[in-house]
Design an enzyme around this catalytic site. Structure first.
Site, short mmCIF file in Angstrom:
data_model
loop_
_atom_site.label_atom_id
_atom_site.label_comp_id
_atom_site.label_asym_id
_atom_site.label_seq_id
_atom_site.Cartn_x
_atom_site.Cartn_y
_atom_site.Cartn_z
N HIS A 299 -3.24 0.92 -4.58
CA HIS A 299 -2.82 -0.23 -5.37
C HIS A 299 -3.16 -0.02 -6.84
O HIS A 299 -4.31 0.25 -7.18
CB HIS A 299 -3.50 -1.52 -4.87
CG HIS A 299 -3.01 -1.97 -3.54
ND1 HIS A 299 -2.06 -2.95 -3.40
CD2 HIS A 299 -3.31 -1.55 -2.30
CE1 HIS A 299 -1.80 -3.11 -2.11
NE2 HIS A 299 -2.55 -2.29 -1.42
N TYR B 73 -8.78 -10.06 2.98
CA TYR B 73 -9.92 -9.32 3.55
C TYR B 73 -10.85 -8.75 2.49
O TYR B 73 -11.95 -8.33 2.78
CB TYR B 73 -9.46 -8.21 4.51
CG TYR B 73 -8.63 -7.11 3.89
CD1 TYR B 73 -9.19 -6.17 3.03
CD2 TYR B 73 -7.28 -7.00 4.16
CE1 TYR B 73 -8.44 -5.17 2.46
CE2 TYR B 73 -6.51 -6.01 3.60
CZ TYR B 73 -7.09 -5.09 2.74
OH TYR B 73 -6.34 -4.10 2.17
N GLU B 74 -10.39 -8.73 1.23
CA GLU B 74 -11.28 -8.26 0.15
C GLU B 74 -12.25 -9.36 -0.28
O GLU B 74 -13.06 -9.15 -1.18
CB GLU B 74 -10.45 -7.81 -1.05
CG GLU B 74 -9.61 -6.57 -0.78
CD GLU B 74 -8.79 -6.16 -1.98
OE1 GLU B 74 -9.30 -5.42 -2.83
OE2 GLU B 74 -7.63 -6.60 -2.09
N HIS C 47 -5.74 -9.00 -1.37
CA HIS C 47 -5.82 -9.28 0.06
C HIS C 47 -6.95 -10.27 0.35
O HIS C 47 -7.98 -10.26 -0.33
CB HIS C 47 -6.08 -8.00 0.85
CG HIS C 47 -5.09 -6.91 0.59
ND1 HIS C 47 -5.24 -6.02 -0.46
CD2 HIS C 47 -3.93 -6.59 1.20
CE1 HIS C 47 -4.21 -5.18 -0.45
NE2 HIS C 47 -3.40 -5.50 0.53
N ALA D 17 2.91 -2.17 4.13
CA ALA D 17 2.72 -1.16 5.16
C ALA D 17 2.29 -1.90 6.42
O ALA D 17 1.51 -2.84 6.33
CB ALA D 17 1.65 -0.17 4.72
N ASN E 152 2.41 3.55 11.06
CA ASN E 152 1.72 4.10 12.24
C ASN E 152 2.09 3.24 13.44
O ASN E 152 2.48 2.09 13.28
CB ASN E 152 0.20 4.03 12.03
CG ASN E 152 -0.26 2.61 11.72
OD1 ASN E 152 -0.16 2.15 10.59
ND2 ASN E 152 -0.75 1.92 12.73
N HIS F 175 -6.64 4.39 7.20
CA HIS F 175 -5.88 4.06 6.00
C HIS F 175 -5.23 5.31 5.41
O HIS F 175 -4.16 5.23 4.80
CB HIS F 175 -6.77 3.37 4.96
CG HIS F 175 -6.02 2.82 3.79
ND1 HIS F 175 -5.03 1.84 3.92
CD2 HIS F 175 -6.06 3.12 2.47
CE1 HIS F 175 -4.52 1.56 2.73
NE2 HIS F 175 -5.12 2.32 1.83
N MET G 236 -1.65 -6.91 7.12
CA MET G 236 -2.70 -7.73 6.52
C MET G 236 -2.25 -8.37 5.20
O MET G 236 -3.09 -8.65 4.33
CB MET G 236 -3.95 -6.88 6.29
CG MET G 236 -4.43 -6.13 7.53
SD MET G 236 -5.78 -5.00 7.15
CE MET G 236 -5.85 -4.02 8.65
N SER G 237 -0.96 -8.59 5.05
CA SER G 237 -0.48 -9.14 3.77
C SER G 237 0.82 -9.92 4.01
O SER G 237 1.11 -10.34 5.12
CB SER G 237 -0.22 -8.01 2.77
OG SER G 237 0.89 -7.24 3.19
N SER H 144 0.83 -1.22 0.00
CA SER H 144 0.00 0.00 0.00
C SER H 144 0.85 1.25 0.00
O SER H 144 1.68 1.44 0.90
CB SER H 144 -0.86 0.06 1.27
OG SER H 144 -1.92 -0.82 1.18
#
Ligand code: HPA
Length: 271
Positions: free
Chosen positions: A62, A86-87, A84, A114, A234, A246, A210-211, A31
Site C-alpha cells: 500500500h 484490522y490495523e 483496514h 485481493a 490464493n 501475505h 478484509m476490505s 493490496s
C-alpha cells in the site's frame, strides 16, 4: 459535528491545493494492485500524510497516496492504498476517504481488493455481484450524516447491475479470466480456519477478504454508483493445502497485474 467537519476540512484542503474539478471516477486499489496508478496520463500524486485527517496504512503493498490523472481521456482519482479495520482503525477512519471523495462530488467508484477464493482459482479476477456484511461492524453506526444519505439506506443493489455486465463483457472481449461472485468481509488479520471456509461455502460465498465492504456501505449510503473487483490471490484456507501468507497474495497480484490493468482501463472507457 466533528467527524463531518473533518471531512469538509480534508475536502477543502484538496480543493485549495489541487484541481479537483470534473473527476469522473474514483478507484480504490487493493493490496499489490497499485500498479494501475503508475500508468495514468499526467499523474499528480498527493501523499495521505499531507491531507488533514487522512491516516496511512502500514500494510506491505500500500503506497498511501492519492493519484489524480487521466485514463482513456477521463479524469480519475485513485486511492493507492487503503486503511483496514484490522490495523486498529475505527470504521469511521477506514471509510473517511470515501466520504471525502463523495464530498468532492465524485459519483462513481470502483473498489478493488485481493481475496481468497472458495471457488475458482488463484489468479482469477472476480466481479463482485453482492457481499456478505454480517461480520462487518457497520461504519454507518452513529449519528446519521444526512448530507450524504438517509438513516436506513437500501442495500438491495450495492454493486451496479449494469456495470457488472459491462465489466463481464469487457473481460470476455479482452480474453481475461473473469468470473462474478459474492464477496464476504471478515475482519482479519488472521486468515480463516478451514472450518470458517467450509461454513462460508455452504452460505454461497465465493471469495473472502478484509476490505471493500465498509467502503461499499459508505459509498452506497453516499449514493455513489459502485463496481467491485476482487483479485483471487490464493485458494482459501483448507481448499488450499498450503499455509496462507501475505507474500503469496502480493506475488499473485503482481502476476495478474497486466490483466488487471487492461480490464480496469477497458471498464473505465465504458463507464
Ligand atoms: N482470506 C482473507 N483475506 C484475503 C485472503 C484470504 O484467503 N487472500 C487475500 N486476502
Amino acid at each position: 459535528m466533528e467527524y463531518l467537519n473533518k471531512i469538509i476540512a480534508a475536502k477543502d484542503w484538496l480543493e485549495n491545493n489541487y484541481d479537483m474539478d470534473n473527476i469522473e471516477i474514483a478507484i480504490v486499489l487493493g493490496s499489490g494492485l497499485g500498479a494501475f496508478a503508475e500508468q495514468l496520463d499526467n499523474p499528480i500524486e498527493i501523499d495521505f500524510t499531507d491531507i488533514p485527517d487522512f491516516k496511512t496504512s502500514e500494510v506491505e503493498g500500500h503506497k498511501n497516496r492519492l493519484v489524480i490523472g487521466y485514463s482513456s481521456g477521463k479524469k480519475i482519482i485513485i486511492m493507492q492504498g487503503r486503511l483496514h479495520y484490522y490495523e486498529g482503525n475505527s470504521m469511521k477512519a477506514v471509510t473517511f476517504p470515501i466520504r471525502v471523495l463523495s464530498m468532492l462530488n465524485i459519483k462513481k467508484i470502483i473498489i478493488t481488493n485481493a481475496a481468497g477464493g472458495l471457488t475458482g482459482e488463484a489468479g482469477q479476477l472476480m466481479i463482485i455481484e453482492d457481499h456478505l456484511d454480517l461480520f462487518c461492524e457497520n461504519p454507518l453506526i452513529g449519528e446519521n450524516l444526512d448530507v450524504f444519505g438517509e438513516r436506513f439506506p437500501d442495500m438491495s443493489k450495492v454493486y451496479n447491475p449494469e456495470w457488472i455486465n459491462i465489466a463481464l463483457e469487457k473481460g470476455r472481449s479482452l480474453g481475461i479470466n473473469l468470473t462474478k461472485g459474492t464477496y464476504c468481509y471478515l475482519t482479519g488479520p488472521s486468515y480463516e480456519t478451514p472450518f470458517d471456509i467450509r461454513v462460508l461455502k455452504v452460505l454461497g460465498v465465493n471469495a473472502v477478504g478484509m476490505s471493500t465492504v465498509p467502503e461499499a456501505l459508505v459509498a452506497k449510503h453516499s449514493k455513489m454508483t459502485i463496481l467491485g473487483i476482487s483479485c483471487i490471490t490464493n485458494l482459501a484456507s483448507g481448499i488450499s493445502t498450503k499455509p496462507l501468507s501475505h507474500s503469496e497474495v502480493v506475488e499473485t497480484t503482481s502476476r495478474v497485474s497486466e490483466d488487471f490493468i487492461k480490464l480496469l482501463r477497458g471498464i473505465i472507457e465504458e463507464l
